[in-house]
Design a protein around this motif. Sequence first.
Motif, mmCIF file in Angstrom:
data_model
loop_
_atom_site.group_PDB
_atom_site.id
_atom_site.type_symbol
_atom_site.label_atom_id
_atom_site.label_comp_id
_atom_site.label_asym_id
_atom_site.label_seq_id
_atom_site.Cartn_x
_atom_site.Cartn_y
_atom_site.Cartn_z
ATOM 1 N N UNK A 190 0.852 -1.184 0.000
ATOM 2 C CA UNK A 190 0.000 0.000 0.000
ATOM 3 C C UNK A 190 0.889 1.236 0.000
ATOM 4 N N UNK A 191 0.533 2.199 -0.814
ATOM 5 C CA UNK A 191 1.302 3.446 -0.889
ATOM 6 C C UNK A 191 0.711 4.461 0.086
ATOM 7 N N UNK A 192 1.569 5.111 0.876
ATOM 8 C CA UNK A 192 1.122 6.084 1.874
ATOM 9 C C UNK A 192 1.334 7.503 1.369
ATOM 10 N N UNK A 193 0.438 8.391 1.753
ATOM 11 C CA UNK A 193 0.581 9.804 1.414
ATOM 12 C C UNK A 193 1.433 10.506 2.474
ATOM 13 N N UNK A 194 2.086 11.594 2.041
ATOM 14 C CA UNK A 194 2.892 12.377 2.969
ATOM 15 C C UNK A 194 2.018 13.153 3.941
ATOM 16 N N UNK A 195 2.636 13.770 4.925
ATOM 17 C CA UNK A 195 1.886 14.521 5.940
ATOM 18 C C UNK A 195 1.084 15.658 5.316
ATOM 19 N N UNK A 196 1.512 16.138 4.147
ATOM 20 C CA UNK A 196 0.780 17.208 3.463
ATOM 21 C C UNK A 196 -0.218 16.670 2.448
ATOM 22 N N UNK A 197 -0.405 15.344 2.429
ATOM 23 C CA UNK A 197 -1.354 14.724 1.515
ATOM 24 C C UNK A 197 -0.801 14.388 0.147
ATOM 25 N N UNK A 198 0.475 14.664 -0.087
ATOM 26 C CA UNK A 198 1.059 14.421 -1.407
ATOM 27 C C UNK A 198 1.336 12.947 -1.635
ATOM 28 N N UNK A 199 1.063 12.482 -2.849
ATOM 29 C CA UNK A 199 1.409 11.112 -3.226
ATOM 30 C C UNK A 199 2.909 10.956 -3.423
ATOM 31 N N UNK A 200 3.545 12.024 -3.907
ATOM 32 C CA UNK A 200 4.970 11.974 -4.230
ATOM 33 C C UNK A 200 5.680 13.194 -3.639
ATOM 34 N N UNK A 201 5.854 13.222 -2.339
ATOM 35 C CA UNK A 201 6.562 14.354 -1.738
ATOM 36 C C UNK A 201 8.006 14.413 -2.220
ATOM 37 N N UNK A 202 8.550 15.616 -2.243
ATOM 38 C CA UNK A 202 9.917 15.844 -2.727
ATOM 39 C C UNK A 202 10.762 16.405 -1.595
ATOM 40 N N UNK A 203 11.995 15.912 -1.507
ATOM 41 C CA UNK A 203 12.914 16.383 -0.482
ATOM 42 C C UNK A 203 14.206 16.835 -1.154
#
Length: 336
Positions: free
Chosen positions: A76-89
């Motif tokens: 299962x793929x989890x969303x980031x704390x901001x709701x993004x599917x693909x957060x960028x760092x």
Amino acid sequence: MVAAEAEEIAKLLYGVRGSATRFETEKDDTFLLDCAGRGKFVLKIAHPSERVEELDFQVALLRHLEQRAPDLPIPRAHRGVDGADLPIVTTSDGERRVVRLITFLCGVPLDRTTSTAPQRERIGEVLAKLRHSMADFSHPADDRALAWDVTHLLDLSDLLSFIPEGGKRAWTVRALERFAEIKPRLDLCRRQVLHNDFNTSNLVVDHASPQFLTGVIDFGDAVRTAIAVDVSTALMNQMPKTIDHANRRDLFDEPRDVLRGYLRYAELTDEELRLIPFLAMGRLAVRALLTCWRAEIFPENSRYILRHTEAGWAHLEWFNSVSTAQISDLLTREEP
């Protein structure tokens, strides 16, 4: 990237705290994240060269499968704390990297253990159910040209110079020639989005589980391709690592178990069954060409890159020793 930085990224983007351990991979920075009471996750920090559209395709496919077939053993793929599917760092090296967090599926990769005929049939059943669950999925990036998609084998012919001279190169050349002969027929076959990499490294199993197959992982090679290609990849990866010529009928003894399970839930045409052995041979050639090429470019990672290649030489030699007609009949003749 070191584990400590991965732990900070997981905390920043997903709000999870855990101890990170690096997985051996070819391109991505991938870590097992043990979060104690919250369980285990896989943190994937994409290589900077990865296209965001293709990563979005993978996440969208996992979400589709979660809705269509919640009982299938997929991450299962989890969303980031901001709701993004693909957060960028932005990493400590100053690179912008796409990050994904997916569930960790417990078990042992099949390439580290053994399987019985009924267990291999179970693998085929799951592959068939996965095919049905993907049948209505589409994405703008699903038809990208992927080197590991056997339909593009002939585009790799320029890599023949990376294959060692002698028998190995001759067997690979013969595989390309035979593939060229059946390619027009392959172009007429049914197509859809498929996993395309049902290899024993991507199948997680548990001998104590009635289901045996507890996880299908790594959707990184998923693509819109021929149904026959997807099946051939699964079958090729069940071929024996060593060949006992005295007691073996052919390379498809174990793969036929997978096919038997597959056909319980999904049908194949006679034409597809005749093409699948050629496509399995083609997949062996793809692996030889790509891994020998990449091992020369990245010698520091050659052991990992070539980990499955050696067994494939004996398989290509075997295909070279039998006639085209015999290959065509491998999966259509009556069982003894």
